[in-house]
Every structure is written in C-alpha cells, then in structure tokens.
Design an enzyme around this catalytic site. Structure first.
Site, PDB file in Angstrom:
ATOM      1  N   ASP A   1       0.489  -1.266   0.002  1.00  0.00           N
ATOM      2  CA  ASP A   1       0.222  -0.293  -0.008  1.00  0.00           C
ATOM      3  C   ASP A   1       1.104   1.131  -0.274  1.00  0.00           C
ATOM      4  O   ASP A   1       2.115   1.324  -0.534  1.00  0.00           O
ATOM      5  CB  ASP A   1      -0.737  -0.482   0.669  1.00  0.00           C
ATOM      6  CG  ASP A   1      -2.216   0.449   0.547  1.00  0.00           C
ATOM      7  OD1 ASP A   1      -2.261   2.022   0.692  1.00  0.00           O
ATOM      8  OD2 ASP A   1      -2.852  -0.391   1.007  1.00  0.00           O
TER       9      ASP A   1
ATOM     10  N   SER B   1     -11.130  -0.983  -0.699  1.00  0.00           N
ATOM     11  CA  SER B   1      -9.788  -0.759  -0.060  1.00  0.00           C
ATOM     12  C   SER B   1     -10.142  -1.491   1.288  1.00  0.00           C
ATOM     13  O   SER B   1      -9.351  -1.582   1.839  1.00  0.00           O
ATOM     14  CB  SER B   1      -9.273   0.502  -0.005  1.00  0.00           C
ATOM     15  OG  SER B   1      -8.530   0.942  -1.444  1.00  0.00           O
TER      16      SER B   1
ATOM     17  N   HIS C   1      -3.579   6.359   3.437  1.00  0.00           N
ATOM     18  CA  HIS C   1      -4.430   4.331   2.731  1.00  0.00           C
ATOM     19  C   HIS C   1      -4.226   4.014   3.527  1.00  0.00           C
ATOM     20  O   HIS C   1      -4.761   2.960   4.321  1.00  0.00           O
ATOM     21  CB  HIS C   1      -4.059   4.893   1.469  1.00  0.00           C
ATOM     22  CG  HIS C   1      -5.601   4.012   1.077  1.00  0.00           C
ATOM     23  ND1 HIS C   1      -4.688   2.562   0.998  1.00  0.00           N
ATOM     24  CD2 HIS C   1      -6.571   4.489   0.593  1.00  0.00           C
ATOM     25  CE1 HIS C   1      -5.912   2.094   0.053  1.00  0.00           C
ATOM     26  NE2 HIS C   1      -6.543   2.788  -0.101  1.00  0.00           N
TER      27      HIS C   1
END
Length: 301
Positions: free
Chosen positions: A44, A270, A87
């Site tokens: 990620d 996600s 994220h």
C-alpha cells in the site's frame, strides 16, 4: 466473553455485522487454540509503524527489527506518504489495530496477526508497478501468509500475475480490492489485480457492502465472475473508522477526510478487502494451530 475493551469499538459497525464481538470472545483471543502469529503484508502507501495502536502489531525479523519494506527505494522506512498519506495506515488498522488494549479501535483479526507494511506509492495516489512486484515477492519470501492489495488499475500487468502466483507457491493467500467505479467488471471494463482471481487458486477479490444498509455500496464494482465476496467497506455517511498517521490527526483515528468537496467519509473496497484479509489470517491460524497444513487454494474454498 466480552468484546474488545477499545473505546472506538462501538463505532466500528463494520465489525459488528460480521459477528466480530462473538468471534473475538471465542476464537480471536485464542480460546480455541490459536498459538502462533500469522504475518499479513499490506502492499500500500506505507504505514505509521509508531502508531500507538499498531506499533506492537508489526512483524519482527530474526534481529528483532521491524519486518518492513519501502519498495520504492528499497529501504526499511515504510512511513505512510508524507504530509497527506493515510491509506496504508487505515488499511492496516482494519486488519490488526491492537485489540483489547483500552485505546482506539480493534483490528478485525484479534491479537495473533503481525503486519508487514510494504510501501509502493510515492504520493498515495499512483503506485509503482515494479514496487508492487518486488513487494509481493519480498512479502512471500519473508513469510507472509496473507497479502492485501487495496489498489487497482485497468492495465493487465503479467508480472503482477506472476508475482501473485509466486506468492501462492510460497504459501501466501492474496486478497484484492474490486475497485470503486460502480461497474460490472468485464473484459470491456477491466480492473486489475482484481480480475486475476479467476486465474489464481489462492486469491479472493472483494467488493464492498454497506454496514448501514447491508446492500452493495453504491461505488463498489461487481461481477459474478470476478468478485468472489463482499465485506463492509462503507457505513452510510459515517465512513469506516480506522487508524491514520498521528502526524495527520491528533487522535490517530479517522472515519472521514477533508477534500476539495468538503469532508467525505473514508469508504471503499480498499476498506472491505482488509476485513477479508484478516478473516483469512484467522482461518490459517486456526488450522495450523491444530496441526493442519492449509494451502492458499484451501483458504479460498
């Protein structure tokens, strides 16, 4: 037999609808015999490995150093993208924020998982294809049993497929996000690595359902052929609560983020993929703690 004593847990409705309170009281705490750590790699934007709810959940190497990788520059600094990136840290918290420690939230997987953060983005938006390939292979070579891929694109990259197949051959199960374009995934509207699920025995592609309505999230891609399972990746207008880097939030947790359009909830496939990645780690942990070998293809079944 009580749920985790984490103050944010009551706001993690995405866990409640998958019977996490009952699971935590029973199997997540090891009452049914989980006696080993399962490594989960998060490919990620990076991760805040010093976050108070994550720092005890990072895998360590034989020298008792964090088992981490910045695949952009081949360093051991996986910090989430500077200034704005959250994220990867958010995904990591959904998997394995430290449970029952009296602060923050609870990860889906309980206490036996250890995270292997792999940074593959310079800006939190675009990913490096070569970093993805190297990151997946590095994770597999370093003992990851589950690999989470919460990203996607329209281009078929054969080397991604080869890396995923390599990971399977090393015993790693792979979980990919289906994407957030509200499309029927097909050869006309492709998204990868999601579509590789039909070619890989030990891989699942995850769409998003809403923890409030229990319907498919309005942004989630879908397909009978390429989306294997749905998991909570949105919660009405509330957003999915998880960890974020402490330099971005005083509390270290967020369910919303500021954007040019104002404050928006943090939703997406996600967020649903790591719920499934954590569940896969549970399956592996339960099986192997009882002396059974389990292959990635068996985890998928």
């Amino acid at each position: 037999n009580s749920p985790p004593a984490d103050p944010g847990y009551r706001n993690q409705r995405y866990l409640h609808i998958v019977n996490h309170p009952l699971a935590f009281a029973g199997v997540y705490n090891g009452f049914n015999g989980i006696n080993q750590q399962i490594k989960v790699a998060v490919i990620d934007s990076g991760m805040d490995i010093n976050h108070p709810d994550l720092r005890n959940m990072v895998a360590m190497n034989s020298n008792n150093q964090p088992l981490v990788l910045n695949a952009i520059n081949n360093s051991t600094n996986p910090a989430d993208v500077e200034d704005s990136g959250f994220h990867g840290t958010h995904v990591a918290g959904i998997i394995a924020a430290q449970s029952n420690n009296g602060q923050g939230i609870s990860g889906t997987s309980g206490l036996f998982v250890r995270l292997m953060p792999v940074r593959v983005s310079d800006n939190g938006v675009n990913i490096s294809s070569s970093a993805v390939i190297n990151g997946i292979r590095w994770a597999a070579d370093n003992g990851a049993r589950v690999i989470n891929l919460s990203f996607g694109g329209v281009e078929r990259v054969e080397a991604w497929l080869q890396a995923i197949e390599y990971a399977n051959s090393k015993g790693a199960f792979v979980v990919a996000a289906a994407g957030n374009s509200n499309i029927l995934i097909s050869s006309r509207d492709p998204t990868y690595p999601a579509m590789f699920t039909n070619e890989v025995g030990g891989m699942l592609t995850v769409g998003s359902l809403d923890a409030n309505s229990l319907l498919r999230s309005n942004f989630s891609n879908y397909s009978n052929q390429y989306v294997d399972i749905f998991a909570p990746g949105s919660d009405g207008t509330s957003g999915i609560l998880s960890t974020v880097p402490t330099n971005l939030s005083q509390s270290g947790y967020a369910a919303t983020v500021a954007s040019s359009q104002g404050v928006r909830p943090i939703n997406g496939t996600s967020m649903s993929a790591p719920v499934v990645a954590a569940a896969a780690a549970l399956v592996i942990g339960l099986a192997e703690s009882r002396g059974f070998e389990i292959t990635p293809a068996q985890v998928k079944l």
